[in-house]
Design a protein around this motif. Structure first.
Motif, short mmCIF file in Angstrom:
data_model
loop_
_atom_site.label_atom_id
_atom_site.label_comp_id
_atom_site.label_asym_id
_atom_site.label_seq_id
_atom_site.Cartn_x
_atom_site.Cartn_y
_atom_site.Cartn_z
N GLY A 74 6.13 -0.83 -1.34
CA GLY A 74 5.97 -0.31 0.00
C GLY A 74 4.96 -1.10 0.80
N GLU A 75 4.53 -0.50 1.89
CA GLU A 75 3.58 -1.14 2.80
C GLU A 75 2.15 -0.97 2.29
OE1 GLU A 75 2.21 -0.93 7.52
OE2 GLU A 75 3.72 0.45 6.73
N THR A 76 1.36 -2.02 2.43
CA THR A 76 -0.04 -1.96 2.05
C THR A 76 -0.90 -1.62 3.26
OG1 THR A 76 -0.27 -4.35 2.40
CG2 THR A 76 0.27 -3.61 0.18
N LEU A 77 -2.15 -1.31 2.99
CA LEU A 77 -3.05 -0.93 4.07
C LEU A 77 -3.24 -2.05 5.10
CD1 LEU A 77 -5.86 1.01 2.15
CD2 LEU A 77 -4.19 1.97 3.75
N ASP A 78 -3.10 -3.30 4.64
CA ASP A 78 -3.28 -4.42 5.57
C ASP A 78 -1.98 -4.82 6.26
OD1 ASP A 78 -1.87 -5.68 3.57
OD2 ASP A 78 -3.45 -7.08 3.02
#
Length: 209
Positions: A74-78
């Motif tokens: 999935g998507e990371t924090l950055d």
């Protein structure tokens, strides 16, 4: 008179059942962000995991009994993308955390330290940030504690639910799951841990052939 009592009894039972459900939900909410360890032998309500839980709250599984981790991506924090399955061949430390969680803040410096110490030995750390409604508090958390490894952004806990029944799945915040080089679940702790306990889990897996 007797005819009136039956509806009253039914009404009382309904109120009692509702109260029990509310209390149960409250207890579940309070159990989050706790430092209680695993009870051993079972994961959740079904499936024998064949794990052993030590007095330190760390659960481990013999190599022959380990089960594959689910696909975690999935998507990371950055704003990037990450698929944990791409890290197969390395020991992977998965840490479920939230910026709002005091035990998570206590263990974060230890994770940042050990991640740097073990990276050259083939260990990758991946965070799973959950229950943060926006990314900003989580990003500030990482900056404050020097966390340089990526974290998947999982605000409603979907990734945690991917762990199948009968595995050492995350059941609290924080939880730490460690995967062996084959991408199988080798260890778990449901409590905040320090650098010594991290090494206790990781070092034997580094040495595995």
């Amino acid at each position: 008179m007797s005819r009136n009592r039956a509806p009253r009894r039914r009404s009382y039972r309904r109120r009692a059942a509702l109260l029990t459900a509310v209390v149960g939900a409250g207890a579940l909410t309070l159990s989050a962000c706790s430092e209680s360890g695993a009870s051993g032998g079972k994961s959740g309500s079904s499936g024998n995991t064949n794990f052993v839980t030590g007095s330190d709250g760390i659960s481990t599984v013999k190599k022959a009994d380990r089960k594959a981790a689910p696909k975690l991506d999935g998507e990371t924090l950055d704003g990037g993308r990450l698929d944990v399955t791409a890290l197969k061949g390395k020991v992977v430390v998965l840490n479920v955390w939230g910026s709002w969680c005091p035990p998570c803040r206590a263990e974060a410096p230890h994770f940042a330290k050990v991640a740097k110490e073990t990276k050259s030995k083939g260990v990758e750390f991946v965070g799973i940030n959950t229950r943060d409604e926006t990314k900003q508090p989580a990003i500030a958390f990482e900056e404050k504690f020097g966390v340089e490894y990526p974290s998947l952004y999982d605000p409603i806990g979907k990734l945690m639910l991917r762990f199948p029944k009968g595995t050492l799945n995350p059941q609290a915040i924080p939880s730490t799951i460690v995967l062996d080089k084959d991408g199988k679940i080798a260890a778990r702790t449901l409590a905040a841990i320090d650098d010594k306990k991290l090494h206790k889990i990781i070092d034997p897996l580094i040495a595995e052939k």
